[in-house]
Design an enzyme around this catalytic site. Structure first.
Site, PDB file in Angstrom:
ATOM      1  CG  ASP A   1      -7.589  31.471  45.131  1.00 28.81           C
ATOM      2  OD1 ASP A   1      -8.096  32.039  44.143  1.00 28.81           O
ATOM      3  OD2 ASP A   1      -8.197  30.605  45.810  1.00 28.81           O
TER       4      ASP A   1
ATOM      5  CB  SER B   1      -8.072  30.180  49.115  1.00 29.78           C
ATOM      6  OG  SER B   1      -7.576  29.372  48.066  1.00 29.78           O
TER       7      SER B   1
ATOM      8  CG  HIS C   1     -11.118  29.887  42.999  1.00 30.75           C
ATOM      9  ND1 HIS C   1     -10.604  30.128  44.254  1.00 30.75           N
ATOM     10  CD2 HIS C   1     -12.426  29.613  43.200  1.00 30.75           C
ATOM     11  CE1 HIS C   1     -11.546  30.008  45.161  1.00 30.75           C
ATOM     12  NE2 HIS C   1     -12.679  29.692  44.546  1.00 30.75           N
TER      13      HIS C   1
ATOM     14  N   GLY D   1     -19.529  28.468  47.239  1.00 31.61           N
ATOM     15  CA  GLY D   1     -20.162  29.774  47.191  1.00 31.61           C
ATOM     16  C   GLY D   1     -19.550  30.763  48.161  1.00 31.61           C
TER      17      GLY D   1
ATOM     18  CB  SER E   1     -14.784  30.916  46.614  1.00 31.09           C
ATOM     19  OG  SER E   1     -14.269  29.632  46.784  1.00 31.09           O
TER      20      SER E   1
END
Length: 516
Positions: free
Chosen positions: A261, A357, A233, A340, A342
């Site tokens: 993801d 994720s 993402h 942030g 991720s």
């Protein structure tokens, strides 16, 4: 190689994975599991890992070291027993002690499980049965138009499938629509929807076209191309990335989200992939491989917002629905994360596990975070995980780092030595201190053992060198007999001063053993 630039001591000038947090757990007495013949002794983790696990899991130093050793045993044993039990296998996990528990539908198989060194539990449903139920729920995800059922997963410890819904009625309707056996499903209500952790504000990780910030997962290679894996993402193919200082970095080559993801970014020649995770301390955490950790194992996460936090793996084969869609076969943990983080790395011991994720909660009150398994990403894109290749891993103490420098008064850059541990260690009796150091930049480095003597002007500590290696070879070994006292290991560069255009060198791996 990364362009050389001045940095604070302990900072990392490389592409490295990020870090972790979790909800504190109640400490339990921890006993050591007997090691397999020929297996190395339990390795003491870097201080940042040790401190985070003590903080987030409520363990003592000794419990952390013992638990990590037991979990390494479990990682080795789990695939063997799964293969042996075949369709009788019903899942496995590690308990608070780090001991492997293996579930089976066949009571006659418990003897073989116990003989192998694990605890056995007899249950009703096989893992294959639970997985098929969860798969049926996956196919129903599109019917949850109100997105009131955000999470479902296989709970191997309870031998059931769990559905987490915003209200019970929504959960019941979701299960009924799938047509699965209701008795095999437990419905739980939750109050917060999971979200992804990207953030549209400044930070110190990497940035995607348009300004979104995410975190690097693990460094990888594809043939001669270097890069890193991260969350899907965070970006789509063709989008460019930049480093925390704004320097050009790379381009997204592949991305899958939702459904999965994950993504990977190929970087330009200014960047070098390091086989390490950044725990936001004075050292890096080396990556030795990507062996899957069992449910219940301790796991740590690194991210550019909340840095280094730890917790445990709760369930594998989890499905989670975000506002953008449903993600399948991720791993649920009780580690916290925030926007942030991720894409950041999840690591168990020295084994890479996955990339962050999304989740719910935060690192002030605690939360739940899901990670995408790293091995699936490597397979999907034909990538090779960057791992440490060292001849020095047999020592109980590991240190993995890269020397930095600070700018002197005349504009030159002066190397900062690596000191392990920073405050020294005490040997109560006489004995032999041994160490081994290697790495691509160690030809310019030397390794020394220093002994503490008190005191210099104004009571400042004085450290006297008692043994040292030379320079010129990448593999360095040191063995020296010393009396009782306080000592420290020091890694330094042979050059007294380096100019801005000269890099200090690459990373180094140090293994040490000293008398107690």
């Amino acid at each position: 190689m990364i362009p050389y630039r001045p940095s604070a001591a302990g900072a990392v000038l490389a592409i490295i994975a990020l870090a972790l947090t979790a909800t504190p757990a109640t400490a339990a007495p921890t006993r050591a599991v007997p090691r397999e013949v020929g297996q190395a002794a339990t390795v003491e983790p870097p201080p940042e890992v040790l401190d985070a696990m003590r903080r987030d899991l409520g363990l003592t130093r000794e419990q952390v070291i013992t638990r990590l050793g037991n979990e390494e045993q479990a990682r080795r044993l789990q695939p063997k027993l799964r293969t042996k039990l075949k369709d009788r296998y019903a899942g496995s996990w590690v308990n608070q002690e780090g001991t492997l528990v293996v579930a089976t539908t066949d009571a006659t198989a418990t003897t073989a499980v116990t003989a192998a060194g694990a605890q056995a539990k007899v249950v009703t449903r096989s893992l294959a049965t639970l997985t098929s139920i969860k798969s049926a729920l996956d196919t129903t995800a599109g019917k949850d138009t109100g997105r009131k059922v955000p999470v479902w997963f296989v709970d191997e410890r309870a031998n059931t499938v769990v559905v987490q819904a915003l209200d019970t009625a929504a959960g019941e309707a979701f299960v009924a629509a799938s047509g699965v056996d209701r008795a095999a499903v437990r419905i739980e209500t939750i109050t917060e929807r999971p979200v992804t952790f990207e953030n549209l504000r400044g930070g110190d990780a990497y940035y995607i076209s348009g300004g979104t910030r995410c975190s690097i997962g693990f460094p990888v290679t594809q043939g001669g191309t270097q890069g890193f894996v991260t969350a899907g993402h965070c970006g789509t193919p063709g989008l460019t990335t930049s480093g925390s200082g704004g320097q050009s970095q790379g381009t997204f080559q592949g991305s899958s989200f939702p459904g999965d993801d994950f993504s990977w970014v190929a970087v330009n020649s200014q960047w070098t992939a390091r086989p390490a995770v950044n725990p936001y301390g004075t050292e890096m955490v080396p990556v030795f491989g990507s062996a899957e950790a069992p449910v219940g194992s301790a796991v740590c996460r690194s991210g550019s917002t909340t840095h280094w936090h730890c917790g445990t793996i709760q369930e594998r084969n989890t499905s989670v629905t975000y506002s953008q869609g449903t993600i399948f076969q991720v791993v649920r943990t009780n580690v916290c994360a925030e926007p942030g983080d991720s894409g950041g790395s999840f690591i168990s011991g020295y084994q890479a596990q996955g990339v962050t994720s999304g989740g719910s909660g935060n690192c002030s009150a605690g939360g739940t975070t899901f990670f995408q398994p790293v091995n699936e990403i490597l397979t999907a894109y034909g990538l090779t995980l960057s791992t440490v290749n060292t001849q020095c891993a047999g020592h109980p103490n590991h240190h993995f780092n890269e020397l930095t420098a600070h700018q002197g008064s005349f504009g030159n850059y002066i190397p900062d030595p690596g000191i392990y541990p920073p405050n020294g260690f005490t040997s109560a009796g006489a004995g032999t201190h041994t160490a081994c150091m290697d790495g691509s930049g160690t030809a310019r480095m030397r390794l020394s053992l220093q002994k503490y003597t008190c005191c210099g002007p104004f009571g400042t500590p004085v450290w006297v060198e008692v043994a040292t290696t030379g320079t010129g070879t990448t593999l360095k070994s040191l063995a020296t007999s010393q009396p009782a006292g306080t000592y420290r290991w020091v890694v330094s560069v042979s050059d007294s001063i380096v100019v801005p255009t000269t890099p200090i060198g690459e990373y180094y791996f140090l293994g040490t053993t000293s008398p107690a």
